[in-house]
Design a protein around this motif. Structure first.
Motif, short mmCIF file in Angstrom:
data_model
loop_
_atom_site.label_atom_id
_atom_site.label_comp_id
_atom_site.label_asym_id
_atom_site.label_seq_id
_atom_site.Cartn_x
_atom_site.Cartn_y
_atom_site.Cartn_z
N LYS A 117 0.84 -1.19 0.00
CA LYS A 117 0.00 0.00 0.00
C LYS A 117 0.87 1.25 0.00
CE LYS A 117 -0.56 0.22 4.97
NZ LYS A 117 -1.43 0.51 6.05
N TRP A 118 0.32 2.32 -0.49
CA TRP A 118 1.05 3.58 -0.60
C TRP A 118 1.21 4.21 0.77
CZ3 TRP A 118 1.56 6.90 -5.25
CH2 TRP A 118 1.51 6.15 -6.42
N SER A 119 2.38 4.78 1.01
CA SER A 119 2.64 5.55 2.22
C SER A 119 2.50 7.02 1.87
CB SER A 119 4.03 5.26 2.75
OG SER A 119 4.17 3.90 3.07
N LYS B 47 2.08 9.73 3.86
CA LYS B 47 2.77 10.72 4.69
C LYS B 47 4.17 11.03 4.13
CE LYS B 47 4.61 11.54 9.28
NZ LYS B 47 5.01 10.94 10.53
#
Length: 162
Positions: free
Chosen positions: A74-76, A78
Motif C-alpha cells: 500500500k502507498w505511504s 505521509k
C-alpha cells in the motif's frame, strides 16, 4: 508473458517513462556532439541511459522468478506528501514568488526548511537531530556551492543581509 516481480516491473516502467520524457524533451535543444556539447546533450544521454536501465529492469521482472511475485504494497502517503512539500518549499524559499510578493529567503533558510519538512516524513522525528542536520547541510552547501564552485546564490533574506 507473466510479470514475476511487480515491484521491479513498475520501477522499470517508471525509469523508462522518465528516461523517454527526458530524451524527448532534450530534442528541443541543440544537441551538438561529444566534442562540442549543446544544452540538450546531457539530458538526451541521461534520458537514454534511464530508459535503458528501465528496459533492463522490466526484462528482469519478466524473467527472474521471485518467491511471492514481489507485490506492490500500500502507498505511504505521509512520506510522499512531506518529501514533495519539502522540495516545493525549497524552490519557493530559494527564489521567492515575486508576482505575489513572496521574497526569496536565501539558500541557508531554504535548505534548513527543506531538512525539517523532509525529516517529518520519517517514522520518528527528533528536533535536536534535525536541527544539527540542517546546520550541517546548510554549511556544506555553502562550502560546496558558494565557496568551492564560486556560484552566486543569495545566502540570506535581503532584510538580513541588506
Amino acid at each position: 508473458m507473466r510479470i514475476k516481480s511487480q515491484k521491479d516491473f513498475f520501477a522499470g516502467l517508471l525509469y523508462a517513462v522518465i528516461g523517454i520524457a527526458f530524451a524527448w524533451g532534450a530534442t528541443t535543444y541543440s544537441i551538438g556532439d561529444g566534442a562540442r556539447m549543446g544544452p540538450g546533450y546531457f539530458p538526451l544521454i541521461l534520458g537514454i541511459v534511464l530508459a535503458l536501465i528501465g528496459g533492463f529492469v522490466i526484462f528482469r521482472s519478466l524473467t527472474v522468478e521471485t518467491p511471492d511475485g514481489d507485490p506492490i504494497g500500500k502507498w505511504s502517503f505521509k512520506p510522499l506528501i512531506f518529501v514533495i512539500l519539502a522540495n516545493f518549499l525549497f524552490g519557493i524559499l530559494l527564489g521567492g514568488i515575486p508576482s505575489i510578493g513572496v521574497p526569496a529567503m536565501g539558500l541557508m533558510i531554504a535548505i534548513f526548511v527543506l531538512t525539517v519538512v523532509a525529516a517529518m516524513a520519517g517514522p520518528e522525528f527528533k528536533w535536536t537531530e534535525v536541527i544539527i542536520l540542517g546546520i550541517v547541510l546548510a554549511a556544506g552547501s555553502w562550502v560546496t556551492f558558494v565557496w568551492g564552485l564560486n556560484l552566486q546564490f543569495q545566502l540570506w533574506p535581503s532584510f538580513i543581509s541588506g
